[in-house]
Design a protein around this motif. Structure first.
Motif: not given
Length: 175
Positions: A111-138
């Motif tokens: 497999t090939i692992g990857y990470q999702l991000y909210q920004d083009a600089s790959f600084a802010t992770v985009w996950g799925n924890s609605p209680t953890t910020s900045p893991n989500i986009q508001a």
């Protein structure tokens, strides 16, 4: 004569009743009713999303592959605040935005692992924890479709058998 007086009296009384019934005041009963409508908040993922495409790479490439072309739109009721979470369907059950690209070829187990991000600089992770910020986009709904871009970077070697590797990223909108 008595009969004549009686008939005149009777006729006069009947005429009085007819006249008095037309003179009586008309009565009106009144009431009211309430008119109402309940509008509930709503959010929806609209249209078709665009794939997060890491492009084509040779298996001997040593640098991480990145992508900045994935996206989707969300439409929410005006004024409704919401949070968007992303989670790999092939990765573990974690909510940290990590995923696994797997081959459709059953003979390929790598497999090939990857990470999702909210920004083009790959600084802010985009996950799925609605209680953890900045893991989500508001966001706040405007009633129109609002476009979100998804960024990604591979986290493991690309030195794997030649194949097409893919994953499904699930989108959750919490409102």
């Amino acid at each position: 004569m008595k009969t004549k007086n009686f008939l005149l009296s009777t006729a006069a009384m009947a005429a009085g009743l007819i006249v008095s019934s037309g003179v009586m005041a008309q009565s009106t009963a009144t009431g009211s009713l309430n008119a109402k409508i309940v509008i509930t908040s709503n959010c929806a993922i609209v249209g078709t999303g665009t794939d997060l495409d890491f492009a084509s790479h040779v298996s001997t490439e040593t640098s991480a592959a990145s992508a900045s072309n994935g996206g989707f739109s969300v439409s929410c009721t005006p004024g409704t605040t919401y949070k968007i979470g992303l989670q790999s369907s092939a990765g573990s059950s974690t909510t940290d935005g990590k995923g696994l690209l797997k081959s459709a070829d059953s003979a390929v187990t790598q497999t090939i692992g990857y990470q999702l991000y909210q920004d083009a600089s790959f600084a802010t992770v985009w996950g799925n924890s609605p209680t953890t910020s900045p893991n989500i986009q508001a966001g706040t709904g405007s009633g129109a479709a609002q476009l979100y871009t998804v960024y990604g970077k591979t986290t493991s070697t690309l030195n794997v058998p030649a194949s097409t590797y893919s994953d499904i990223v699930n989108i959750s909108v919490y409102y």
